[in-house]
Design a protein around this motif. Structure first.
Motif, mmCIF file in Angstrom:
data_model
loop_
_atom_site.group_PDB
_atom_site.id
_atom_site.type_symbol
_atom_site.label_atom_id
_atom_site.label_comp_id
_atom_site.label_asym_id
_atom_site.label_seq_id
_atom_site.Cartn_x
_atom_site.Cartn_y
_atom_site.Cartn_z
ATOM 1 N N GLU A 1 0.756 -1.001 -0.026
ATOM 2 C CA GLU A 1 0.011 0.054 0.574
ATOM 3 C C GLU A 1 0.703 0.317 -0.121
ATOM 4 N N SER A 2 1.824 1.202 0.841
ATOM 5 C CA SER A 2 2.746 2.443 0.598
ATOM 6 C C SER A 2 3.480 2.586 -0.681
ATOM 7 N N LEU A 3 4.383 1.778 -1.098
ATOM 8 C CA LEU A 3 4.700 1.521 -2.876
ATOM 9 C C LEU A 3 3.096 2.067 -3.767
ATOM 10 N N ARG A 4 2.251 1.603 -3.671
ATOM 11 C CA ARG A 4 1.131 2.223 -4.867
ATOM 12 C C ARG A 4 0.887 4.012 -4.131
ATOM 13 N N ALA A 5 0.988 3.604 -3.101
ATOM 14 C CA ALA A 5 0.493 5.832 -2.920
ATOM 15 C C ALA A 5 2.010 6.157 -3.344
ATOM 16 N N ARG A 6 2.693 6.253 -3.166
ATOM 17 C CA ARG A 6 4.352 6.608 -3.256
ATOM 18 C C ARG A 6 4.193 6.846 -5.659
ATOM 19 N N LEU A 7 3.329 5.430 -5.617
ATOM 20 C CA LEU A 7 3.531 5.478 -6.924
ATOM 21 C C LEU A 7 2.044 6.083 -7.458
ATOM 22 N N ALA A 8 1.484 6.279 -7.089
ATOM 23 C CA ALA A 8 0.527 6.771 -7.708
ATOM 24 C C ALA A 8 0.614 8.269 -8.384
ATOM 25 N N PRO A 9 1.058 9.302 -8.490
ATOM 26 C CA PRO A 9 2.061 10.548 -9.252
ATOM 27 C C PRO A 9 2.032 10.402 -10.147
ATOM 28 N N ALA A 10 3.402 9.388 -10.109
ATOM 29 C CA ALA A 10 3.670 8.605 -11.582
ATOM 30 C C ALA A 10 2.843 7.319 -12.701
ATOM 31 N N ARG A 11 2.237 7.190 -11.945
ATOM 32 C CA ARG A 11 0.792 6.505 -12.756
ATOM 33 C C ARG A 11 -0.169 7.567 -13.291
ATOM 34 N N ASP A 12 -0.488 8.524 -12.630
ATOM 35 C CA ASP A 12 -1.483 9.107 -13.144
ATOM 36 C C ASP A 12 -0.562 9.746 -14.179
ATOM 37 N N LYS A 13 0.687 10.004 -13.993
ATOM 38 C CA LYS A 13 0.956 10.925 -15.379
ATOM 39 C C LYS A 13 0.919 9.830 -16.545
ATOM 40 N N VAL A 14 1.697 8.526 -15.957
ATOM 41 C CA VAL A 14 1.485 8.309 -17.138
ATOM 42 C C VAL A 14 0.119 7.730 -18.171
ATOM 43 N N SER A 15 -0.624 7.673 -17.293
ATOM 44 C CA SER A 15 -2.156 7.897 -17.832
ATOM 45 C C SER A 15 -2.122 8.754 -18.868
ATOM 46 N N ASP A 16 -2.295 10.548 -18.469
ATOM 47 C CA ASP A 16 -2.397 11.056 -18.681
ATOM 48 C C ASP A 16 -1.580 11.296 -20.335
ATOM 49 N N LEU A 17 -0.419 11.246 -20.132
ATOM 50 C CA LEU A 17 0.622 10.855 -21.283
ATOM 51 C C LEU A 17 0.072 10.594 -22.467
ATOM 52 N N ALA A 18 -0.662 8.920 -22.231
ATOM 53 C CA ALA A 18 -0.743 7.689 -23.033
ATOM 54 C C ALA A 18 -1.827 8.185 -23.747
ATOM 55 N N SER A 19 -2.551 9.220 -22.586
ATOM 56 C CA SER A 19 -4.145 9.473 -23.057
ATOM 57 C C SER A 19 -3.697 10.338 -24.775
ATOM 58 N N GLN A 20 -3.026 11.767 -23.874
ATOM 59 C CA GLN A 20 -2.611 12.593 -24.915
ATOM 60 C C GLN A 20 -2.004 11.674 -26.450
ATOM 61 N N HIS A 21 -1.273 10.911 -26.339
ATOM 62 C CA HIS A 21 -0.178 11.006 -26.897
ATOM 63 C C HIS A 21 -0.118 9.528 -27.652
ATOM 64 N N GLY A 22 -0.931 8.684 -26.880
ATOM 65 C CA GLY A 22 -1.427 6.924 -27.839
ATOM 66 C C GLY A 22 -0.969 7.124 -29.189
#
Length: 79
Positions: free
Chosen positions: A5-26
């Motif tokens: 859970e700690s690891l997921r919480a720390r990686l959440a901002p990076a996951r959100d950024k990657v998701s944004d980039l994937a949707s914009q530049h897929g």
């Protein structure tokens, strides 16, 4: 809070950024994957064409899943 859970919480901002980039530049990412796959296939003289195509397909599927997660509100990725 456990390690997972700690690891997921720390990686959440990076996951959100990657998701944004994937949707914009897929589409551009997909074109890059196609170009890279063609280059590798040419250099190996078609010896690994099936494996290259499979890998390209899996990478494109992953990009699609990431871009869809952005619209879901950041759901948990599949196990």
């Amino acid at each position: 809070m456990g390690f997972r859970e700690s690891l997921r919480a720390r990686l959440a901002p990076a996951r959100d950024k990657v998701s944004d980039l994937a949707s914009q530049h897929g589409d551009r990412i997909g074109q890059g994957l196609d170009k890279a796959a063609r280059a590798v296939d040419e250099r190996t003289n078609g010896k690994y064409s099936e494996r290259i195509d499979a890998g390209r397909g899996k990478a494109k599927d992953a990009i699609d899943r990431m871009s869809q997660q952005d619209g879901d509100g950041g759901g948990t990725p599949g196990a």
